[in-house]
Design an enzyme around this catalytic site. Structure first.
Site, PDB file in Angstrom:
ATOM      1  N   GLU A 137      40.334  24.653  21.945  1.00 12.27           N
ATOM      2  CA  GLU A 137      39.754  24.669  20.704  1.00 12.27           C
ATOM      3  C   GLU A 137      38.397  24.354  20.319  1.00 12.27           C
ATOM      4  O   GLU A 137      37.913  24.334  19.161  1.00 12.27           O
ATOM      5  CB  GLU A 137      40.932  23.994  19.543  1.00 12.27           C
ATOM      6  CG  GLU A 137      42.159  24.589  20.045  1.00 12.27           C
ATOM      7  CD  GLU A 137      43.291  24.342  18.821  1.00 12.27           C
ATOM      8  OE1 GLU A 137      42.969  23.526  17.897  1.00 12.27           O
ATOM      9  OE2 GLU A 137      44.316  25.030  18.747  1.00 12.27           O
ATOM     10  N   HIS A 170      30.825   4.428  18.287  1.00 15.88           N
ATOM     11  CA  HIS A 170      30.477   4.056  19.540  1.00 15.88           C
ATOM     12  C   HIS A 170      31.607   4.592  20.682  1.00 15.88           C
ATOM     13  O   HIS A 170      32.268   3.610  20.968  1.00 15.88           O
ATOM     14  CB  HIS A 170      30.097   3.011  19.992  1.00 15.88           C
ATOM     15  CG  HIS A 170      28.799   2.346  19.000  1.00 15.88           C
ATOM     16  ND1 HIS A 170      28.608   1.005  18.931  1.00 15.88           N
ATOM     17  CD2 HIS A 170      27.986   2.837  18.629  1.00 15.88           C
ATOM     18  CE1 HIS A 170      27.736   0.793  18.157  1.00 15.88           C
ATOM     19  NE2 HIS A 170      27.034   2.082  18.009  1.00 15.88           N
ATOM     20  N   HIS A 208      24.290   5.236  23.495  1.00 19.15           N
ATOM     21  CA  HIS A 208      24.639   4.666  22.492  1.00 19.15           C
ATOM     22  C   HIS A 208      25.870   4.947  21.456  1.00 19.15           C
ATOM     23  O   HIS A 208      26.622   4.261  21.310  1.00 19.15           O
ATOM     24  CB  HIS A 208      23.260   4.659  21.521  1.00 19.15           C
ATOM     25  CG  HIS A 208      23.472   3.945  20.153  1.00 19.15           C
ATOM     26  ND1 HIS A 208      22.488   3.186  19.577  1.00 19.15           N
ATOM     27  CD2 HIS A 208      24.482   3.706  19.216  1.00 19.15           C
ATOM     28  CE1 HIS A 208      22.889   2.809  18.442  1.00 19.15           C
ATOM     29  NE2 HIS A 208      24.246   2.936  18.244  1.00 19.15           N
ATOM     30  N   HIS A 224      29.073   7.492  12.249  1.00 20.45           N
ATOM     31  CA  HIS A 224      28.465   7.235  13.344  1.00 20.45           C
ATOM     32  C   HIS A 224      29.446   6.143  14.144  1.00 20.45           C
ATOM     33  O   HIS A 224      29.767   5.107  13.389  1.00 20.45           O
ATOM     34  CB  HIS A 224      26.992   6.490  13.269  1.00 20.45           C
ATOM     35  CG  HIS A 224      26.405   5.718  14.451  1.00 20.45           C
ATOM     36  ND1 HIS A 224      26.345   6.283  15.647  1.00 20.45           N
ATOM     37  CD2 HIS A 224      26.174   4.286  14.770  1.00 20.45           C
ATOM     38  CE1 HIS A 224      25.876   5.465  16.379  1.00 20.45           C
ATOM     39  NE2 HIS A 224      25.866   4.380  16.103  1.00 20.45           N
TER      40      HIS A 224
HETATM   41  O1  2HA Z   1      25.700  -2.029  14.736  1.00 23.36           O
HETATM   42  O2  2HA Z   1      26.075   1.061  15.199  1.00 23.36           O
HETATM   43  O3  2HA Z   1      23.582   1.584  15.559  1.00 23.36           O
HETATM   44  C1  2HA Z   1      25.733  -1.003  14.125  1.00 23.36           C
HETATM   45  C2  2HA Z   1      25.390   0.151  14.557  1.00 23.36           C
HETATM   46  C3  2HA Z   1      23.967   0.302  14.864  1.00 23.36           C
HETATM   47 ZN    ZN Z   2      25.390   2.422  16.762  1.00 23.95          ZN
END
Ligand code: 2HA
Ligand code: ZN
Length: 273
Positions: free
Chosen positions: A168, A140, A209, A138
């Protein structure tokens, strides 16, 4: 063997540093998890010192008894390489998949990532589909996030738009991408919504997010994330260059079909209509 000498730990640290270099981890943004193979646990077992059991906040019975390498809550990706033992940790899950204990790392205290429920629920869904899935990431990334302010928050729209910007893309994520509407991060609710998308996709966009990606190893997962974000960057440039008017020409549905067919992958037909 020292934990930091193990190959899977080196791969994890490299991915954290690469993600930081890409600009995807301001402050403590983002988190990474890896479901450790049993032979890899054996490599470092002598270094594991289990602490107290703590609640995960959700239940992942399919992952019971397994070990995970994860980033720490509030820790900065830019510091992982500098001091892995203070910023990441190895967790063991209990025999019900409801509690964890820290077995190594977070030397100066702390908790595993605030998104632990999302990471574990995604890893559980993916393991059931194919046990080769081991990485959930994950971050940003700015361009994907920017698009969540201007495109409809629909799987079909994001998939089609991201496929078109680079030949691609449909070959690299032929199933498309899922979009989770804005929700409060860090809890079970957003974890459930994300895991639902992971039943179908390897990428889940979190509106306003960031993004989640899942894959078999660090290279594939980082590469997938990088590809989607690069495609988003191209679309942001297209929209910026044209004052929002958008593409004058593009790869049409038949082109997307032909590209994926040539590489023997099955594109999601639903999104080509
Ligand atoms: O700060 O990215 O989603 C950590 C993160 C929470
Ligand atoms: Zn996050």
């Amino acid at each position: 063997m020292q934990v930091t000498d193990a190959g899977f730990v080196k791969g994890f640290i490299r991915m954290a540093s690469d993600g930081y270099s890409m600009g995807w981890h301001e402050r403590n943004g983002g988190n990474l998890s890896y479901r450790i193979r049993s032979e890899e646990v054996d490599e470092v077992r002598e270094c594991l010192k289990p602490g107290d059991w703590q609640e995960i906040g959700t239940s992942v019975p399919e992952l019971s008894g397994e070990y995970f390498l994860v980033t720490g809550s509030g820790k900065y990706f830019r510091n992982v390489e500098l001091d892995p033992e203070a910023n990441i940790c190895i967790l063991e899950l209990d025999d019900k998949g409801e509690r964890f204990r820290i077995c190594w790392g977070l030397r100066d205290g702390g908790r595993p990532t605030s998104e632990l429920p999302s990471h574990l629920m995604n890893l559980e869904v993916k393991k059931k589909l194919n046990p080769d899935y081991r990485v959930v990431y994950h971050a940003h990334p700015a361009n994907i996030i920017a698009l969540t302010f201007v495109l409809p928050l629909e799987d079909a729209v994001f998939s089609r738009e991201l496929w078109e910007n680079m030949t691609e893309c449909p070959i690299i994520f032929p199933a498309g991408v899922g979009v989770v509407p804005w929700m409060v991060p860090g809890g079970r609710e957003i974890a459930v919504a994300t895991a639902q998308k992971m039943e179908k996709y390897d990428i889940a966009v979190w509106a306003h997010h960031g993004m989640f990606a899942a894959g078999f190893d660090f290279d594939l997962t980082f590469g997938l994330f990088h590809t989607a974000e690069k495609s988003a960057e191209i679309l942001v440039k297209i929209l910026s260059m044209t004052g929002g008017a958008g593409k004058k020409q593009t790869i049409d549905a038949d082109g997307l079909r032909a590209a994926t067919k040539a590489f023997d992958v099955q594109i999601e037909e639903e999104f080509l209509k």
